[in-house]
Enzyme design. Structure first.
Site, PDB file in Angstrom:
ATOM      1  N   TYR A 173       0.823  -1.201   0.000  1.00 12.27           N
ATOM      2  CA  TYR A 173       0.000   0.000   0.000  1.00 12.27           C
ATOM      3  C   TYR A 173       0.863   1.259   0.000  1.00 12.27           C
ATOM      4  O   TYR A 173       0.628   2.195  -0.791  1.00 12.27           O
ATOM      5  CB  TYR A 173      -0.926  -0.011   1.213  1.00 12.27           C
ATOM      6  CG  TYR A 173      -1.965   1.084   1.215  1.00 12.27           C
ATOM      7  CD1 TYR A 173      -3.037   1.049   0.326  1.00 12.27           C
ATOM      8  CD2 TYR A 173      -1.888   2.142   2.116  1.00 12.27           C
ATOM      9  CE1 TYR A 173      -4.005   2.039   0.331  1.00 12.27           C
ATOM     10  CE2 TYR A 173      -2.847   3.142   2.133  1.00 12.27           C
ATOM     11  CZ  TYR A 173      -3.901   3.088   1.228  1.00 12.27           C
ATOM     12  OH  TYR A 173      -4.854   4.081   1.235  1.00 12.27           O
ATOM     13  N   LYS A 177       1.003   4.178  -2.952  1.00 13.11           N
ATOM     14  CA  LYS A 177       0.638   5.568  -2.674  1.00 13.11           C
ATOM     15  C   LYS A 177       1.824   6.511  -2.853  1.00 13.11           C
ATOM     16  O   LYS A 177       1.650   7.673  -3.262  1.00 13.11           O
ATOM     17  CB  LYS A 177       0.034   5.693  -1.273  1.00 13.11           C
ATOM     18  CG  LYS A 177      -1.298   4.968  -1.122  1.00 13.11           C
ATOM     19  CD  LYS A 177      -2.325   5.442  -2.153  1.00 13.11           C
ATOM     20  CE  LYS A 177      -3.677   4.786  -1.969  1.00 13.11           C
ATOM     21  NZ  LYS A 177      -4.693   5.276  -2.927  1.00 13.11           N
TER      22      LYS A 177
END
Length: 268
Positions: A173, A177
């Site tokens: 993640y 991002k």
């Protein structure tokens, strides 16, 4: 140019004449007449963002795979236009590029918290495919539309505080991002001469149906609140307000930045 003429020019730049003859400063202007696209719009952050932009006057194409969820939103506001589609589908990307778009909110994404040794290839590929590849193609399609119609525009990528820091069980993640934050900066520099602004909104943990199972764990909730100096969990409306600012004329000189809605998490 005289000082008086400069003052008048500045007033023209910052004011707009409304139908009733009153003058509104830039920060008070809404989004009337603007066309927005919000991906991942059927629930949580996406739903709050779509409704916020609609309330500000934009015609909002709310994108999600569930037509039923989108119709519920459309029933709440006449400016919500359901658009059933999958951002990972090449046909959707092609259709998106043919639309007239003034504002894109690139919100669709996913997370599956795992220790690094437990991350399987399917999880890795799915997250890279949605959070990076699809996000890139959606932003690219919107940029092409904005360039073709020569009206400028605002692209807002929804990233995360995890695009600025690291955290256990979030290696994939965080990677995705951080990638989207890099894309935001590069697009902003490239598209600025064409009048297209590109920014990101990076929230902390926000109270939604998706985060509820995690936040229901007292130990995890304690950890999160301890990391947020403001001592509270964010609400979808907090993120929507930040998006509205970046979508509106009020942020006309803002591009290439990340607006952190994190209660101070990353300031420490």
């Amino acid at each position: 140019m005289t000082a008086n003429a400069k003052t008048k020019l500045r007033k023209q730049e910052w004011d707009t004449v409304m139908g009733n003859g009153t003058m509104l400063p830039t920060w008070a202007q809404g989004l009337s007449g603007r066309i927005a696209v919000v991906t991942g719009a059927s629930r949580g952050l996406g739903s709050a963002i779509a409704l916020c932009l609609a309330e500000a006057g934009a015609k909002v194409h709310a994108v999600a795979r569930s037509g039923a969820d989108l119709q519920e939103m459309a029933d709440q506001h006449t400016n919500i236009l359901p658009m059933v589609g999958d951002v990972t589908d090449p046909r959707f990307i092609e259709d998106l590029g043919k639309m007239e778009i003034d504002i894109l909110v690139n919100n669709a994404g996913m997370n599956r918290p795992l220790l690094i040794e437990d991350v399987d290839l399917e999880t890795l590929d799915r997250m890279l495919g949605l959070n990076v590849r699809a996000a890139y193609l959606v932003a690219q399609a919107a940029a092409k539309s904005m360039l073709a119609h020569r009206r400028g525009g605002s692209i807002i990528n929804i990233t995360s505080q995890m695009g600025h820091v690291g955290s256990p069980r979030r290696t994939v993640y965080c990677m995705t991002k951080h990638a989207l934050e890099g894309l935001t900066k590069a697009m902003a520099v490239e598209l600025a001469p064409k009048g297209i602004r590109v920014n990101s909104v990076a929230p902390t943990f926000i109270e939604t149906a998706m985060t509820k199972p995690m936040l229901d764990d007292p130990a995890f909730m304690g950890f999160v609140k301890n990391m947020i100096p403001m001592g509270k969990i964010g609400q979808p409306e907090d993120v929507a307000a930040a998006v509205l600012f970046l979508a509106s004329p009020a942020s006309g000189m803002v591009t290439g930045t990340s607006l952190l809605v994190d209660g101070g998490w990353t300031a420490q």
